[in-house]
Design a protein around this motif. Structure first.
Motif, short mmCIF file in Angstrom:
data_model
loop_
_atom_site.label_atom_id
_atom_site.label_comp_id
_atom_site.label_asym_id
_atom_site.label_seq_id
_atom_site.Cartn_x
_atom_site.Cartn_y
_atom_site.Cartn_z
N THR A 155 52.46 31.72 36.63
CA THR A 155 53.17 31.96 37.89
C THR A 155 53.69 33.40 37.94
O THR A 155 53.68 34.02 39.00
N ALA A 156 54.14 33.93 36.81
CA ALA A 156 54.59 35.33 36.78
C ALA A 156 53.44 36.27 37.09
O ALA A 156 53.60 37.24 37.85
N ALA A 157 52.27 36.00 36.52
CA ALA A 157 51.11 36.85 36.77
C ALA A 157 50.71 36.79 38.24
O ALA A 157 50.42 37.82 38.86
N LEU A 158 50.70 35.60 38.81
CA LEU A 158 50.33 35.46 40.22
C LEU A 158 51.30 36.21 41.14
O LEU A 158 50.88 36.89 42.07
N LYS A 159 52.60 36.08 40.87
CA LYS A 159 53.59 36.78 41.70
C LYS A 159 53.44 38.29 41.58
O LYS A 159 53.53 39.01 42.58
N ALA A 160 53.19 38.78 40.37
CA ALA A 160 53.01 40.22 40.18
C ALA A 160 51.76 40.72 40.89
O ALA A 160 51.78 41.76 41.55
N LEU A 161 50.66 39.97 40.79
CA LEU A 161 49.41 40.37 41.45
C LEU A 161 49.57 40.38 42.96
O LEU A 161 49.09 41.29 43.64
N LYS A 162 50.27 39.39 43.51
CA LYS A 162 50.50 39.36 44.96
C LYS A 162 51.41 40.51 45.39
O LYS A 162 51.17 41.15 46.41
N LYS A 163 52.46 40.77 44.61
CA LYS A 163 53.39 41.85 44.94
C LYS A 163 52.67 43.20 44.94
O LYS A 163 52.96 44.06 45.77
N LEU A 164 51.73 43.37 44.03
CA LEU A 164 50.97 44.62 43.94
C LEU A 164 49.77 44.63 44.89
O LEU A 164 49.00 45.58 44.90
N ASN A 165 49.60 43.54 45.64
CA ASN A 165 48.50 43.41 46.60
C ASN A 165 47.13 43.52 45.92
O ASN A 165 46.20 44.11 46.46
N ILE A 166 47.03 42.94 44.74
CA ILE A 166 45.76 42.94 44.00
C ILE A 166 44.89 41.81 44.55
O ILE A 166 45.31 40.66 44.57
N LYS A 167 43.70 42.16 45.00
CA LYS A 167 42.78 41.16 45.56
C LYS A 167 41.64 40.82 44.59
O LYS A 167 41.12 39.72 44.59
#
Length: 85
Positions: free
Chosen positions: A41-53
């Protein structure tokens, strides 16, 4: 009784094996005020925050362990599925 802001369940394979909702229910029963964080969940939140697609995941481990680990395959699937969702 100590109040906590967050409980970090730091076992990636345990989160996948037991299921996030199962862990969340148990944490909320013990510490209802605390938020829950797990590696996935931490990885997903960080990837979304950084707008990583799109991303590539480099696993620094022995190939035979990765190939025999369904948890790794499931985690990669979940990360990929939630990023494109």
């Amino acid at each position: 009784e100590q109040k906590l802001d967050c409980v970090v369940y730091a076992c990636t394979s345990g989160t996948i094996a037991a299921g996030y909702d199962n862990i969340k229910n148990k944490i909320q029963a013990a510490k209802p005020e605390a938020k829950l964080s797990t590696p996935s969940t931490a990885a997903l939140k960080a990837l979304k925050k950084l707008n990583i697609k799109k991303l590539s995941i480099l696993l620094i481990t022995l190939n035979h362990l990765v190939l025999k680990s369904p948890q790794i395959h499931i985690l990669i699937f979940i990360l990929t599925w939630r990023l494109v969702k």
